[in-house]
Design an enzyme around this catalytic site. Structure first.
Site, PDB file in Angstrom:
ATOM      1  N   SER A   1      36.277  25.603  40.660  1.00  0.00           N
ATOM      2  CA  SER A   1      36.782  26.952  40.348  1.00  0.00           C
ATOM      3  C   SER A   1      37.653  27.616  41.393  1.00  0.00           C
ATOM      4  O   SER A   1      38.264  28.642  41.103  1.00  0.00           O
ATOM      5  CB  SER A   1      35.620  27.885  40.037  1.00  0.00           C
ATOM      6  OG  SER A   1      35.246  27.710  38.709  1.00  0.00           O
TER       7      SER A   1
ATOM      8  N   LYS B   1      36.738  37.881  44.172  1.00  0.00           N
ATOM      9  CA  LYS B   1      36.251  37.566  42.820  1.00  0.00           C
ATOM     10  C   LYS B   1      35.022  38.413  42.517  1.00  0.00           C
ATOM     11  O   LYS B   1      34.154  38.591  43.387  1.00  0.00           O
ATOM     12  CB  LYS B   1      35.914  36.074  42.781  1.00  0.00           C
ATOM     13  CG  LYS B   1      35.497  35.528  41.433  1.00  0.00           C
ATOM     14  CD  LYS B   1      35.252  34.021  41.544  1.00  0.00           C
ATOM     15  CE  LYS B   1      34.866  33.367  40.248  1.00  0.00           C
ATOM     16  NZ  LYS B   1      34.627  31.910  40.392  1.00  0.00           N
TER      17      LYS B   1
ATOM     18  N   SER C   1      37.220  28.990  37.339  1.00  0.00           N
ATOM     19  CA  SER C   1      36.892  30.325  36.920  1.00  0.00           C
ATOM     20  C   SER C   1      37.490  31.421  37.821  1.00  0.00           C
ATOM     21  O   SER C   1      37.509  32.589  37.426  1.00  0.00           O
ATOM     22  CB  SER C   1      35.366  30.497  36.883  1.00  0.00           C
ATOM     23  OG  SER C   1      34.805  30.289  38.161  1.00  0.00           O
TER      24      SER C   1
END
Ligand code: GLN
Length: 489
Positions: free
Chosen positions: A185, A86, A161
């Site tokens: 997330s 990420k 997310s």
């Protein structure tokens, strides 16, 4: 060579074995993943999980691994395993944006510990993954670089997310991925995309080099195709790091070995607050049938109560925004990141930089958080939220005297459509209702696929455990995967 490997089904151990046993080379494997990424991810209307491919770094690592195999030596434990991370984790010399325009040109001078540890164990970093801006969101629609699409249905969100992380694993464009979890997330996008997502105990994994959202809640965790892969990766991520004072000095077990232990006799709590009358019937049915499989595997299922659950969303959104408002004060256009070219004075430069650099959701949170921390409101909001946080944590501590783990749905519904909730922040915040409690308590949680809706959308089951007992939840998850596979569901 290596062309006949099915990248979709590669796992951490099978990827390593394929390189070790010369079915392919690490370099060919990397090349094949990049071709697949080009074919499935990069064009308009495709998944859009990757923001940036780290080709040079990946091929350099592959070369070193292939040299090990050529010498006839054993690969390191994650040798040859292609993973992606990420874009909230910094990479030396490689653009790292946190999904934000304000960091659009940020090239960090150092590496995140989590990435460094996986690379040291032989993993190959393919690239940086899309996410909601500063990890704020539940749908990946808050990225400055466009939304990610759910590989299971391109008209739907992948969750957030860590949407890029979940989507890349689900699409088979990475064998595993790293995400970050502050209020859900890792677990929520894992549920939406039909993969496994683990949030370790607070402090279990170093956050050095993780771009901060809410420091008392931020965790790094793996997204994988199986509990076993999560177990293998966690072992290499976990453990004290002198660069992160919040990382815990607690021994790290061999999770891969731990997950093989039987689950018979384990006590599993089912909190009644997580199954409200009005909940989505398909999610309820899938989790209930999952619980039945666990009962058949010899677990003892008990109804429990976590009475302060209903305060979790407001508590989380006061604490997380307060910490975010403070963490994000550093983006001022002075030292790094975007600087507005349209300003004449210093204060105008600050104002315009932040106005032009941050997206709408991030601004909303900075304002909410600044308000909650301001004189006159601090006691009413922030301090109160901290007290309720303690009550929520105490609910779990009391429950864990009676049970060894807790099972809930991961999300109230399966993946929703792109655009469906983007104008309604409250509806979006409610997507986190089952995940924020564990974040507030600092306990570990894992989401694993437990069924599908009639539209073929994945449904996730969340398993929560005591502080530092990731081994137990991984064990339940692993046993569940076997039970589900043998039941043919
Ligand atoms: N969806 C939650 C939020 O928007 C959680 C995000 C996260 O865990 N980073 O805050």
């Amino acid at each position: 060579m290596g062309g006949d490997l099915d990248l979709d089904v590669l796992t951490v151990s099978s990827a390593r074995a394929a390189v070790q046993e010369r079915q392919t080379t690490a370099a060919t494997l990397v090349e094949n993943f990049y071709s697949k990424i080009e074919a499935k991810d990069r064009q308009a209307g495709q998944i859009n999980a990757y923001l940036n491919l780290t080709r040079e770094r990946a091929f350099e690592q592959a070369k070193q691994l292939d040299a090990i195999v050529d010498r006839g030596d054993p690969l390191p434990p994650l040798g040859g395993v292609p993973i992606a991370v990420k874009d909230v984790m910094v990479t030396r010399g490689i653009r790292t944006t946190a999904g934000s325009k304000i960091l659009g040109n940020y090239v960090p001078a150092y590496d995140c510990t989590a990435i460094q540890r996986l690379e040291q164990a032989g993993a190959i970093i393919l690239g940086k993954l899309n996410c909601d801006e500063f990890a704020m969101g539940s749908s990946n629609e808050n990225s400055a670089w466009g939304p990610v699409r759910n590989p299971r249905d391109l008209s739907r969100v992948p969750g957030g997310s860590s949407g890029g992380s979940a989507a890349s694993v689900a699409a088979g464009t990475a064998v595993a991925a790293l995400g970050s979890d502050t209020g859900g997330s890792v677990r929520q996008p894992a549920a939406f995309c039909g993969v496994v997502g683990l949030m370790p105990t607070y402090g279990r994994v170093s956050r050095y080099g993780l771009i901060a959202f809410a420091s008392s809640l931020d965790h790094i965790g793996p997204l994988t195709k199986s509990a076993k892969d999560a177990a293998i990766i966690l072992r290499h991520l976990a453990g004290r790091d002198v660069m992160d004072t919040t990382s815990a000095d607690v021994p790290v077990p061999d999770y891969e070995q731990e997950i093989g232990k039987p689950v018979r006799g384990l006590r599993i709590g089912v909190p009644k607050e997580y199954f409200p009358a009005e909940m989505d019937s398909e999610v309820r049915a899938a989790v209930e049938s999952g619980l039945k499989l666990l009962a058949e595997a010899g677990c003892e299922i008990k109804t429990i109560s976590l009475p302060h659950t209903r305060y979790a969303i407001p508590t989380y959104y006061v604490i997380a925004t307060a910490e975010a408002s403070s963490n994000l004060a550093r983006y001022d256009g002075v030292r790094y990141g975007y600087r507005s070219p349209n300003a004449r004075t210093l204060s105008e430069m600050y104002r315009r930089t932040r106005d032009e650099g941050f997206g709408a959701e991030v601004k909303r949170r900075i304002m909410l958080g600044t308000y909650a921390l301001s004189a006159g409101y601090y006691d009413a909001y922030y301090l109160k939220a901290q007290k309720v946080r303690t009550l929520i944590a105490q609910d779990f501590l009391a429950a864990f005297k009676e049970v060894d783990s807790i099972v809930t749905p991961t999300t109230p519904t399966p993946a929703f459509k792109l655009g469906e909730k983007s104008d309604d922040p409250l509806a979006m915040y409610l997507a986190d209702i089952f995940t924020v409690t564990a974040s507030l308590a600092g306990i570990p949680g894992i989401s694993i696929p437990c069924g599908n809706s009639k539209d073929g959308l994945p449904i996730g089951m969340q398993i929560l455990g005591r502080h530092f007992e990731e081994a137990t939840i991984l064990r339940v998850a692993h046993a569940f995967e076997h039970a589900r596979a043998s039941a043919g569901r």
